[in-house]
Write an enzyme that holds these catalytic residues in place. Structure first.
Site, PDB file in Angstrom:
ATOM      1  CG  HIS A  13      -0.721  -6.752   4.720  1.00 50.35           C
ATOM      2  ND1 HIS A  13      -0.771  -6.554   6.411  1.00 50.35           N
ATOM      3  CD2 HIS A  13       0.457  -5.600   4.423  1.00 50.35           C
ATOM      4  CE1 HIS A  13       0.249  -5.612   6.391  1.00 50.35           C
ATOM      5  NE2 HIS A  13       0.186  -4.749   4.955  1.00 50.35           N
ATOM      6  CB  CYS A  40       6.289   5.439  23.428  1.00 54.59           C
ATOM      7  SG  CYS A  40       8.145   6.532  25.061  1.00 54.59           S
ATOM      8  CB  THR A 100      11.283  -9.857 -11.568  1.00 53.40           C
ATOM      9  OG1 THR A 100      12.087 -10.065 -12.527  1.00 53.40           O
ATOM     10  CG2 THR A 100      10.205 -11.625 -11.602  1.00 53.40           C
ATOM     11  N   GLY A 119       0.428  -1.078  -0.196  1.00 53.97           N
ATOM     12  CA  GLY A 119       0.004  -0.409   0.085  1.00 53.97           C
ATOM     13  C   GLY A 119       0.655   1.216   0.180  1.00 53.97           C
ATOM     14  CB  THR A 120       3.856   2.108   1.524  1.00 53.48           C
ATOM     15  OG1 THR A 120       3.879   1.787   2.977  1.00 53.48           O
ATOM     16  CG2 THR A 120       5.269   2.700   1.329  1.00 53.48           C
TER      17      THR A 120
END
Lengths: 133, 384
Positions: free
Chosen positions: B200, B324, B236, B72-73
């Protein structure tokens, strides 16, 4: 698991948690980058810690470090706690991952602040150790 | 022995058994490079194109409008940067609550001379289409608004935004990583020109995703090399991954409607139980326009990592709403944009339900959370 078994144990079963009535010393420390806040209460007799309690807002390691610190400082001279090193608290909790090192810092700073407060109160009382002869 | 409960499906999901079965032959039997002209290559190519067809059919778009990517990134990067590269300069409109893949891509483009407007959200995390309209300029080259937010689940009014962009012929990119395979998507009706989707999150493998690019959209490739994906994305193909994504889509097409109804009921059970049993908590996100499986909650006076750790020790997996790291807190940019006060935002925990979540899981989680919250509040110096 990235936390030591000692840390996990202190988080699962924190020792000495909660406020103390009429403490002989109270100290607090906040880690501004993280907003973790640790407060330590001391009962002092003959210049030594006979009881310590804590209240902490923060991540698991900070809570665990607070619990471990209250055990670490049992019987220790208040004067010696003025310079309590972060590393002692980190060791008491079985080590910390690098991105949680602040837990030892904020807790030891709270202990040092509580020790300063206890020392100041003792001086005010004429130098006599609280509860002593 | 604890039950193992996974409530982090927005982060990732277990590969569906049918998906795994479909993928396996493509590791050792049909392992060829789809670009090779021999029989081994052709087998792999046939598998890839069949999967592409399945995805295109699911979205009711043309096969040639689907490009496979590594995640997705990458899809988000390719969409935003690809349009920017084709245009060379201009203005971008996006929201303050996008995934970092969009936000940081836009920020990188700003450093390169593009301009950007980040439209705000309301207290539920929802974008107002009027804010988008007001942000549009004659030099706006792309609008990128996510379909649903991964943290709080709020579903954005993409249809209304799509109408605005269609009228002005501005390409509209939607990050649908959290909604593809969960909510119906009629891209034409919604006016969507580019859509990022991922495998995913829908019981497919990690490392494979896709970008829908409406025919005629002017884009430049941001990954150069061979002629793959009709020169839109060199490299590929991840053949087993593509096969997996295709099968995951087929399974979702079959199971999606019933599954989302079931998951929504479990999510509502979780929130109802939390609200009844744990004081000083609040639900983040829109009360109704929200992903069926997402329940993001703020616990006042206690910190999110301590809750996540406490639940982890009971074998319950949830996600912290803030991060954090290196001693510096990063409260969720989404909660900050929603105006959630910091002392609440620092106690944010996200539960995201899925295919394998059961009633027993929810009840177990409630039995874990109630005493944990009580114990952490007892420790806290901040409680009233």
């Amino acid at each position: 698991m990235r936390y030591s078994p000692t840390l996990i144990e202190h988080f699962r079963n924190p020792r000495n948690a909660g406020m103390m009535r009429d403490p002989d010393g109270v100290g607090e420390s906040e880690y501004p980058e993280c907003m973790d806040l640790a407060r330590v209460y001391l009962r002092v007799r003959d210049g030594r810690v006979t009881e310590a309690r804590f209240q902490t807002y923060g991540c698991g390691p900070t809570i665990a470090a607070s619990s471990a610190a209250t055990e670490l400082i049992q019987g220790v001279a208040v004067e010696d706690l003025l310079e309590l090193a972060d590393a002692r608290v980190e060791s008491a909790v079985g080590g910390l991952p690098a991105d949680r090192a602040h837990a030892a810092h904020v807790v030891s700073a709270a202990v040092r602040a509580a020790a300063r407060d206890a020392m100041a109160r003792m001086r005010e009382a004429g130098g006599k150790p609280a509860g002593g002869a | 022995m604890n039950r193992r409960v996974y409530l982090d499906h927005n982060a990732s999901t277990a590969v569906h058994p049918e998906v795994l079965e479909a993928m396996l032959p493509y590791f050792s039997d049909q392992f060829g490079n789809p670009s090779s002209i021999h029989g081994f290559g052709r087998e792999a190519r046939d598998g890839v194109e069949a999967a592409r067809e399945r995805v295109a059919h699911f979205l009711r778009v043309g096969k040639d409008e689907i490009v496979f990517t590594s995640g997705g990134t990458e899809s988000d990067n390719a969409a935003v940067k690809g349009i920017a590269a084709a245009r060379g300069r201009g203005h971008i409109v996006t929201s303050a609550v996008e995934h970092h893949a969009v936000l940081r891509s836009v920020q990188a483009l700003e450093k390169g001379g593009f301009e950007a407007t980040y439209v705000p959200v309301d207290g539920h995390g929802m974008v107002d289409p009027d804010d988008v309209r007001r942000a549009l300029r004659p030099d706006t080259i792309v609008v990128s608004i996510m379909h649903a937010n991964s943290e709080v689940g709020t579903i954005q009014p993409v249809g209304a935004i799509g109408r605005l962009t269609r009228e002005r012929e501005i390409p509209f990119h939607v990050d649908a990583v959290q909604t593809f395979g969960k909510l119906p998507l009629d891209l034409d009706a919604l006016g969507i020109d580019l859509l990022s989707f991922s495998s995913h999150k829908i019981y497919g493998p990690k490392g494979i995703a896709g970008l829908y690019i409406r025919k005629g959209t002017k884009m430049a490739s941001v990954q150069h090399g061979g002629e793959h994906e009709r020169r839109r994305r060199a490299g590929t193909e991840n053949v087993p991954g593509i096969i997996g994504l295709g099968k995951a889509v087929e399974v979702r097409a079959r199971d999606m409607a019933a599954e989302e109804t079931r998951v929504r009921a479990l999510r509502d059970r979780l929130w109802a139980g939390l609200e009844r049993r744990v004081p000083e908590i609040r639900l983040n996100g829109h009360p109704t326009e929200r992903l069926p499986g997402t329940c993001n909650v703020c616990f006042r006076h206690i910190e999110s990592e301590s809750i996540v750790l406490g639940l982890d020790l009971k074998d319950v997996a949830v996600s912290a709403g803030s991060a954090c790291t290196s001693g510096s807190i990063e409260p969720s940019h989404v909660l900050v944009a929603m105006g959630v006060p910091l002392d609440w935002a620092m106690g944010a925990v996200r539960c995201s339900l899925g295919r394998t979540t059961t009633v027993e899981d929810i009840d177990y989680v409630l039995d874990c959370v109630e005493p944990l919250a009580g114990k952490l509040r007892e420790l806290s110096p901040l409680k009233a």
